[in-house]
Design an enzyme around this catalytic site. Structure first.
Site, PDB file in Angstrom:
ATOM      1  N   THR A 121      36.325  32.899  38.812  1.00 38.78           N
ATOM      2  CA  THR A 121      37.460  33.286  39.642  1.00 38.78           C
ATOM      3  C   THR A 121      37.365  32.687  41.043  1.00 38.78           C
ATOM      4  OG1 THR A 121      38.405  35.205  40.782  1.00 38.78           O
ATOM      5  CG2 THR A 121      36.152  35.430  40.086  1.00 38.78           C
ATOM      6  N   ASP A 122      38.512  32.561  41.705  1.00 38.47           N
ATOM      7  CA  ASP A 122      38.506  32.069  43.098  1.00 38.47           C
ATOM      8  C   ASP A 122      37.921  33.108  44.061  1.00 38.47           C
ATOM      9  OD1 ASP A 122      40.590  33.924  43.038  1.00 38.47           O
ATOM     10  OD2 ASP A 122      42.093  32.581  43.882  1.00 38.47           O
ATOM     11  N   GLU A 123      37.790  34.361  43.585  1.00 41.81           N
ATOM     12  CA  GLU A 123      37.296  35.415  44.486  1.00 41.81           C
ATOM     13  C   GLU A 123      35.846  35.210  44.907  1.00 41.81           C
ATOM     14  OE1 GLU A 123      38.026  39.418  43.534  1.00 41.81           O
ATOM     15  OE2 GLU A 123      40.012  39.024  42.753  1.00 41.81           O
ATOM     16  N   TYR A 148      32.921  43.316  42.073  1.00 41.87           N
ATOM     17  CA  TYR A 148      33.424  42.428  41.011  1.00 41.87           C
ATOM     18  C   TYR A 148      33.152  40.968  41.371  1.00 41.87           C
ATOM     19  CZ  TYR A 148      36.790  39.341  38.732  1.00 41.87           C
ATOM     20  OH  TYR A 148      37.365  38.275  38.073  1.00 41.87           O
ATOM     21  N   LYS A 152      30.674  38.065  39.628  1.00 42.98           N
ATOM     22  CA  LYS A 152      31.179  36.783  39.104  1.00 42.98           C
ATOM     23  C   LYS A 152      30.450  35.633  39.814  1.00 42.98           C
ATOM     24  CE  LYS A 152      33.975  36.043  36.465  1.00 42.98           C
ATOM     25  NZ  LYS A 152      33.920  35.940  34.985  1.00 42.98           N
ATOM     26  N   ARG A 212      48.239  36.287  47.344  1.00 39.91           N
ATOM     27  CA  ARG A 212      47.554  35.842  46.131  1.00 39.91           C
ATOM     28  C   ARG A 212      48.241  34.560  45.660  1.00 39.91           C
ATOM     29  NH1 ARG A 212      44.573  38.749  48.158  1.00 39.91           N
ATOM     30  NH2 ARG A 212      43.369  40.500  47.315  1.00 39.91           N
TER      31      ARG A 212
HETATM   32  P1  NAD Z   1      40.448  41.520  30.878  1.00 37.68           P
HETATM   33  O1  NAD Z   1      39.777  42.674  31.511  1.00 37.68           O
HETATM   34  O2  NAD Z   1      41.860  41.622  30.437  1.00 37.68           O
HETATM   35  O3  NAD Z   1      39.608  41.026  29.603  1.00 37.68           O
HETATM   36  C1  NAD Z   1      38.212  41.001  29.584  1.00 37.68           C
HETATM   37  C2  NAD Z   1      37.778  41.242  28.147  1.00 37.68           C
HETATM   38  O4  NAD Z   1      36.342  41.169  28.116  1.00 37.68           O
HETATM   39  C3  NAD Z   1      38.172  42.628  27.617  1.00 37.68           C
HETATM   40  O5  NAD Z   1      38.773  42.501  26.353  1.00 37.68           O
HETATM   41  C4  NAD Z   1      36.849  43.382  27.528  1.00 37.68           C
HETATM   42  O6  NAD Z   1      36.820  44.337  26.468  1.00 37.68           O
HETATM   43  C5  NAD Z   1      35.870  42.236  27.304  1.00 37.68           C
HETATM   44  N1  NAD Z   1      34.501  42.567  27.740  1.00 37.68           N
HETATM   45  C6  NAD Z   1      34.112  43.004  28.955  1.00 37.68           C
HETATM   46  N2  NAD Z   1      32.775  43.213  28.961  1.00 37.68           N
HETATM   47  C7  NAD Z   1      32.323  42.894  27.717  1.00 37.68           C
HETATM   48  C8  NAD Z   1      31.061  42.924  27.105  1.00 37.68           C
HETATM   49  N3  NAD Z   1      29.976  43.337  27.778  1.00 37.68           N
HETATM   50  N4  NAD Z   1      30.947  42.528  25.812  1.00 37.68           N
HETATM   51  C9  NAD Z   1      32.056  42.128  25.110  1.00 37.68           C
HETATM   52  N5  NAD Z   1      33.285  42.098  25.644  1.00 37.68           N
HETATM   53  C10 NAD Z   1      33.431  42.475  26.935  1.00 37.68           C
HETATM   54  O7  NAD Z   1      40.255  40.333  31.920  1.00 37.68           O
HETATM   55  P2  NAD Z   1      41.032  38.950  32.076  1.00 37.68           P
HETATM   56  O8  NAD Z   1      41.980  39.092  33.191  1.00 37.68           O
HETATM   57  O9  NAD Z   1      41.469  38.485  30.750  1.00 37.68           O
HETATM   58  O10 NAD Z   1      39.826  38.037  32.598  1.00 37.68           O
HETATM   59  C11 NAD Z   1      39.093  37.211  31.717  1.00 37.68           C
HETATM   60  C12 NAD Z   1      38.148  36.347  32.537  1.00 37.68           C
HETATM   61  O11 NAD Z   1      38.892  35.551  33.458  1.00 37.68           O
HETATM   62  C13 NAD Z   1      37.148  37.123  33.390  1.00 37.68           C
HETATM   63  O12 NAD Z   1      35.922  36.450  33.338  1.00 37.68           O
HETATM   64  C14 NAD Z   1      37.744  37.084  34.788  1.00 37.68           C
HETATM   65  O13 NAD Z   1      36.737  37.180  35.750  1.00 37.68           O
HETATM   66  C15 NAD Z   1      38.386  35.723  34.769  1.00 37.68           C
HETATM   67  N6  NAD Z   1      39.511  35.525  35.686  1.00 37.68           N
HETATM   68  C16 NAD Z   1      40.563  36.392  35.666  1.00 37.68           C
HETATM   69  C17 NAD Z   1      41.663  36.137  36.484  1.00 37.68           C
HETATM   70  C18 NAD Z   1      42.868  37.050  36.485  1.00 37.68           C
HETATM   71  O14 NAD Z   1      43.756  36.897  37.330  1.00 37.68           O
HETATM   72  N7  NAD Z   1      42.987  38.011  35.583  1.00 37.68           N
HETATM   73  C19 NAD Z   1      41.671  35.037  37.339  1.00 37.68           C
HETATM   74  C20 NAD Z   1      40.553  34.173  37.330  1.00 37.68           C
HETATM   75  C21 NAD Z   1      39.496  34.429  36.493  1.00 37.68           C
HETATM   76  O1  DAU Z   2      41.952  35.835  42.146  1.00 33.25           O
HETATM   77  C1  DAU Z   2      41.576  36.016  40.822  1.00 33.25           C
HETATM   78  C2  DAU Z   2      41.403  37.490  40.539  1.00 33.25           C
HETATM   79  O2  DAU Z   2      42.716  38.047  40.504  1.00 33.25           O
HETATM   80  C3  DAU Z   2      40.677  37.773  39.233  1.00 33.25           C
HETATM   81  O3  DAU Z   2      39.352  37.314  39.355  1.00 33.25           O
HETATM   82  C4  DAU Z   2      40.663  39.270  38.911  1.00 33.25           C
HETATM   83  O4  DAU Z   2      40.098  39.483  37.636  1.00 33.25           O
HETATM   84  C5  DAU Z   2      42.098  39.768  38.909  1.00 33.25           C
HETATM   85  O5  DAU Z   2      42.119  41.170  38.707  1.00 33.25           O
HETATM   86  C6  DAU Z   2      42.785  39.427  40.244  1.00 33.25           C
HETATM   87  O6  DAU Z   2      42.174  40.177  41.332  1.00 33.25           O
HETATM   88  P1  DAU Z   2      43.071  40.891  42.459  1.00 33.25           P
HETATM   89  O7  DAU Z   2      42.279  41.991  43.022  1.00 33.25           O
HETATM   90  O8  DAU Z   2      43.671  39.892  43.369  1.00 33.25           O
HETATM   91  O9  DAU Z   2      44.275  41.431  41.501  1.00 33.25           O
HETATM   92  P2  DAU Z   2      45.052  42.828  41.409  1.00 33.25           P
HETATM   93  O10 DAU Z   2      46.083  42.633  40.351  1.00 33.25           O
HETATM   94  O11 DAU Z   2      44.164  43.984  41.296  1.00 33.25           O
HETATM   95  O12 DAU Z   2      45.772  42.897  42.827  1.00 33.25           O
HETATM   96  C7  DAU Z   2      46.572  41.840  43.343  1.00 33.25           C
HETATM   97  C8  DAU Z   2      46.988  42.225  44.777  1.00 33.25           C
HETATM   98  O13 DAU Z   2      47.897  43.314  44.725  1.00 33.25           O
HETATM   99  C9  DAU Z   2      45.844  42.681  45.640  1.00 33.25           C
HETATM  100  O14 DAU Z   2      46.068  42.225  46.960  1.00 33.25           O
HETATM  101  C10 DAU Z   2      45.922  44.204  45.594  1.00 33.25           C
HETATM  102  C11 DAU Z   2      47.403  44.451  45.453  1.00 33.25           C
HETATM  103  N1  DAU Z   2      47.837  45.653  44.698  1.00 33.25           N
HETATM  104  C12 DAU Z   2      47.257  45.884  43.477  1.00 33.25           C
HETATM  105  C13 DAU Z   2      47.677  46.951  42.703  1.00 33.25           C
HETATM  106  C14 DAU Z   2      47.054  47.229  41.355  1.00 33.25           C
HETATM  107  C15 DAU Z   2      48.863  46.455  45.179  1.00 33.25           C
HETATM  108  O15 DAU Z   2      49.407  46.232  46.286  1.00 33.25           O
HETATM  109  N2  DAU Z   2      49.292  47.497  44.399  1.00 33.25           N
HETATM  110  C16 DAU Z   2      48.748  47.792  43.186  1.00 33.25           C
HETATM  111  O16 DAU Z   2      49.195  48.758  42.530  1.00 33.25           O
END
Ligand code: NAD
Ligand code: DAU
Length: 332
Positions: A121-123, A148, A152, A212
């Site tokens: 992730t970019d975080e 988190y 990562k 974001r």
């Molecule tokens: P998600 O939470 O929807 O999915 C994660 C999946 O991993 C779930 O199905 C969960 O059950 C499984 N999991 C977690 N721990 C596990 C374990 N110990 N063993 C087996 N399975 C396990 O998350 P996502 O948004 O699909 O993210 C997927 C990946 O992408 C992550 O590595 C996250 O850091 C990365 N990522 C997410 C975003 C985003 O915006 N959502 C952006 C950049 C990177």
């Molecule tokens: O940047 C990549 C990351 O993006 C991934 O690594 C993470 O897995 C993914 O969850 C996401 O992280 P954020 O914390 O940025 O996403 P989230 O959807 O939780 O929140 C996005 C923004 O919105 C953040 O600034 C918090 C805000 N927010 C979130 C929720 C759930 C609100 O204002 N209201 C809300 O109800």
């Protein structure tokens, strides 16, 4: 590449990845491992389940991972605890899945000499000021803020150490905020869409000025597919689609697309340590691997996503009440 092990494939991005890959080439043999925690659900796999091999298990289970990695030629590692708010309440599952789980994957790919792509992730880079002209690139130093993002970051460091010390054949990608179908309703965009459908006001943390860099999940996954095909071992690629928007604008846009008044939302308690801004410079990926996103217009991607959540209430309704109960308890 023929036999692909997808970790975390019952979650949001991993399940979309498996669909993307089978659409590209139905002859890929995909195995998904997922422990089906609160964020992973077999219903997310839907019809895909018939086309893949599904294993319920934990990535930290060294013996199971050893067997599965041995049976495949490529591992795409999505599995992680992924929600910042949860990591602020209980960091332990994040250490367990994101660090120990990644260690287990690395030891297996080292032993069996298999190709790994690690999803990050970019975080890991921390955050930027709103007026900073810079964006994150592959040379940006790590500076994670939350449990988190720290786990990562730790997993990325493990991957690099295994590449350098043991010659593991791995690549890493760091992507910005994804949106699209099958994202858990705890996350910002699906939470607001499903709130509006459920007659609950959208909830904006703090002032909502945080930015974001939004990318459609299909664009994230097309980049991952390209890195698997053409990426250079040991390299890191940042994935982003120039989608910077502040949270307030996104809530107002969702409300207006859904035919509501733009100010029908409420401010709630801010997130502790809330990162101000993420922004990705993806020119390396574009120049070296010739990648381009398909969703150039955030509003179009958002409309498609709103339509998906409107048409797939059976998928998200079971998550909704429990998720909102947790948020209510936290004052959010
Ligand atoms: P998600 O939470 O929807 O999915 C994660 C999946 O991993 C779930 O199905 C969960 O059950 C499984 N999991 C977690 N721990 C596990 C374990 N110990 N063993 C087996 N399975 C396990 O998350 P996502 O948004 O699909 O993210 C997927 C990946 O992408 C992550 O590595 C996250 O850091 C990365 N990522 C997410 C975003 C985003 O915006 N959502 C952006 C950049 C990177
Ligand atoms: O940047 C990549 C990351 O993006 C991934 O690594 C993470 O897995 C993914 O969850 C996401 O992280 P954020 O914390 O940025 O996403 P989230 O959807 O939780 O929140 C996005 C923004 O919105 C953040 O600034 C918090 C805000 N927010 C979130 C929720 C759930 C609100 O204002 N209201 C809300 O109800």
């Amino acid at each position: 590449m023929k036999n692909i092990l997808v970790t975390g494939g019952a979650g949001f991005i991993g399940s979309n990845f498996a669909r993307t890959m089978l659409d590209k080439n139905p002859r890929y043999k995909i195995t998904i491992i997922d422990h089906l925690g609160y964020a992973g659900d077999e219903s997310t796999l839907g019809r895909l389940k018939r086309k893949i091999n599904f294993v319920k298990g934990d990535i930290a289970d060294l013996e199971l991972i050893d067997i599965l990695v041995g049976q495949n030629d490529t591992v795409v590692h999505f599995a992680a605890e992924s929600h910042n708010d949860n990591s602020l309440k209980d960091p332990w599952p994040f250490v367990q899945s994101n660090i120990i789980g990644t260690y287990s994957i690395l030891e297996a790919v080292r032993k069996h000499n298999k190709r790994l792509h690690h999803i990050s992730t970019d975080e890991v880079f921390g955050d930027l000021e709103l007026n900073d002209p810079r964006r994150f690139n592959e040379a940006t130093p790590y500076n994670p803020s939350s449990p988190y993002s720290a786990t990562k970051a730790g997993s990325d460091h493990l991957v690099r150490a295994w590449v350098r010390s043991f010659g593991v054949k791995a690549t890493i990608s760091n992507c910005s905020n994804n949106y699209g179908p099958y994202q858990h309703v705890e996350k910002f965009i699906p939470r607001q869409i499903t709130n509006i459908i459920s007659g609950i006001k959208p909830k904006l943390y703090g002032t909502g000025e945080q930015v974001r860099d939004w990318i459609h999940v299909d664009d994230h996954n097309s980049a991952v597919a390209l890195i698997l095909e053409k990426g250079k071992i040991g390299e890191t690629y940042l994935i982003g689609a120039d989608g910077e928007r502040n949270n307030k604008d996104v809530i107002e846009l969702i409300l207006s697309i859904m035919g509501k008044n733009k100010n029908e939302y409420e401010h709630v308690k801010d997130r502790a340590g809330h990162d101000m801004r993420y922004a990705i410079n993806s020119s390396k990926l574009q120049k070296e691997l010739d990648w381009q996103p398909k969703f150039n217009n955030f509003e179009d991607g958002l409309k498609q996503t709103i339509e998906w959540y409107s048409n797939n209430q059976d998928w998200w309704q079971p998550q909704k009440a429990e998720t909102e109960k947790k948020y209510k308890k936290a004052g959010q």
